[in-house]
Design a protein around this motif. Structure first.
Motif, mmCIF file in Angstrom:
data_model
loop_
_atom_site.group_PDB
_atom_site.id
_atom_site.type_symbol
_atom_site.label_atom_id
_atom_site.label_comp_id
_atom_site.label_asym_id
_atom_site.label_seq_id
_atom_site.Cartn_x
_atom_site.Cartn_y
_atom_site.Cartn_z
ATOM 1 N N MET A 44 0.863 -1.213 -0.106
ATOM 2 C CA MET A 44 0.075 -0.042 -0.025
ATOM 3 C C MET A 44 0.808 1.220 0.060
ATOM 4 N N ALA A 45 1.930 1.287 0.819
ATOM 5 C CA ALA A 45 2.564 2.624 1.011
ATOM 6 C C ALA A 45 3.439 2.934 -0.073
ATOM 7 N N SER A 174 6.479 6.387 7.964
ATOM 8 C CA SER A 174 5.307 7.269 7.789
ATOM 9 C C SER A 174 5.511 8.728 7.996
ATOM 10 N N ILE A 175 6.466 9.196 8.840
ATOM 11 C CA ILE A 175 6.568 10.509 9.050
ATOM 12 C C ILE A 175 7.256 11.182 7.915
ATOM 13 N N SER A 176 8.119 10.506 7.123
ATOM 14 C CA SER A 176 8.689 11.133 5.969
ATOM 15 C C SER A 176 7.506 10.811 5.020
ATOM 16 N N HIS A 177 6.943 9.767 5.035
ATOM 17 C CA HIS A 177 5.787 9.609 3.797
ATOM 18 C C HIS A 177 4.970 10.821 4.120
ATOM 19 N N GLY A 178 4.535 11.202 5.085
ATOM 20 C CA GLY A 178 3.713 12.519 5.143
ATOM 21 C C GLY A 178 2.313 12.227 5.934
ATOM 22 N N PHE A 205 8.096 5.317 3.434
ATOM 23 C CA PHE A 205 6.788 4.189 3.351
ATOM 24 C C PHE A 205 6.256 3.967 4.849
ATOM 25 N N SER A 206 5.191 4.513 4.868
ATOM 26 C CA SER A 206 4.284 4.127 6.248
ATOM 27 C C SER A 206 4.484 2.798 6.674
#
Length: 382
Positions: A44-45, A174-178, A205-206
């Motif tokens: 998914m990520a 996920s923090i970098s993913h947004g 990637f979350s």
């Protein structure tokens, strides 16, 4: 209206484009890596196009983009906001849009069961653009899988020449993913890239910054002028490994990147402040009490006393990463370390707490991006 095929020369920030029966699907991992993905979370990520954008030159005053979004519905929690598409003209934000529906995946957070329902293709319309030749960018939603079905304009489209800017390749969680950012250019990596004047390839990637060898190989094989890897929070909240395995896994990840980028500036970033995991190991989980109230909140469930036997906390990981980088940098002068607490520390948490106990909000994404641009690009990655 002219229809232009959506090909790789019009897409930035993706490592692969997959042709499907219902449009072109941007991927942030190449096909070989995707064949080795062990779970649905990363599948998914990596398909959610954080940092991916269409970029082209045109004199068109009207741009239409047909998209098929994948909406995710989590039972018992408030509806997620629709993903945002942001339009930039010659580098200036000029509009944004969303689509209300598409394919739907309904997920039961308690059991993990998911149900998929197909939905319609929708059209984004951006009009009133200046009629002269210009560079148009459309940033795709950072948190919503998006198939690109058709691009139509009222003037011809051609690929944009290279901007001449450096390419920054980043990997994180996920923090970098947004997560919790409200727009695709509002994630902290997108903020930092804009301030530093670099082109972003975001492999955040979350739930999946887990030192996977296939991710390291993808980074090894991706052209980049500067590289950063943010390591830690997913290792802890997945309770993935113990200290004995963590150090060698970090070395192996960095070794693989260095096979393709032997002298590229490489920054290792440790976790930002996260109270639930500072001194408490994983696994992390959804807080059941919050779920009963229709809210999403996380908690740590590990035993702090088990750090003596090698269980990992964020504090332990920061110490280990600092040690590894210090030792490696003696033979690798282009390797640097950035303590994540300089991006968001305990004092910041008092002012801007993590709303779900794990992810920063939109204002904190901005803060982290501003600090990263200054601390990383003005120093370690200069």
């Amino acid at each position: 209206m002219l229809t232009t095929p959506i090909t790789a020369d019009l897409v930035r920030g993706a490592l692969d484009l997959e042709s499907t029966e219902r449009g072109v699907l941007p991927h942030r991992l190449p096909a070989r890596a995707r064949q080795q993905i062990p779970d649905g979370q990363l599948t998914m990520a990596e398909s959610q196009p954080s940092g991916v954008r269409l970029v082209f030159r045109t004199a068109a005053s009207l741009v239409e983009l047909d998209v098929l979004a994948t909406k995710r519905v989590f039972a018992g929690t408030p509806p997620r906001p629709d993903g945002v598409y942001e339009l930039f003209v010659d580098g200036r934000r000029s509009g944004q849009a969303s689509v209300p529906d598409g394919d739907t995946i309904s997920v039961d957070l308690a059991t993990g069961a998911a149900r998929h329902e197909p939905g319609p293709v929708r059209t984004l319309r951006f009009d009133g653009l200046p009629g002269h030749e210009k560079t148009v960018e459309i940033w795709l939603p950072h948190n919503e899988t998006t198939r690109l079905v058709a691009l139509r304009t009222d003037a011809s489209v051609h690929s944009a020449q290279s901007s001449g800017r450096r390419t920054w390749l980043h990997h994180g969680s996920s923090i970098s993913h947004g997560s919790n950012a409200t727009t695709p250019t509002g994630t902290w990596p997108a903020t930092a890239a804009a301030l530093a004047g670099v082109d972003l390839v975001n492999l955040g990637f979350s739930g999946s910054a887990l030192l996977d060898p296939f991710t390291a190989r993808a980074m090894r094989d991706t052209a980049a002028d500067v590289i950063s890897v943010k390591i830690g929070i997913n290792i802890v909240n997945a309770d993935l490994m113990r200290l004995r395995a963590f150090g060698p896994a970090v070395h192996g990840f960095l070794d693989t990147i260095r096979e393709g980028h032997p002298a590229t500036p490489l920054l290792v970033v440790s976790p930002i402040h996260c109270p639930i995991h500072e001194h408490t190991p994983g696994p992390g989980e959804f807080d059941p009490e919050a779920l009963r109230e229709g809210k999403v909140r996380f908690r740590a469930t590990g035993d702090p006393t088990e750090t003596a036997s090698g269980k990992l906390t964020l504090t332990v990981i920061r110490e280990e990463l600092a040690r590894i980088v210090k030792e490696r940098s003696a033979a690798d002068p282009n390797l640097r370390y950035l303590d994540g607490l300089e991006l968001y520390g305990e004092a910041d948490h008092a002012e801007l707490p993590l709303p779900d106990a794990l992810h920063p909000d939109a204002a904190t994404h901005r803060l982290i991006g501003e600090r990263f641009a200054r601390l990383a690009f003005d120093a370690a990655l200069a």
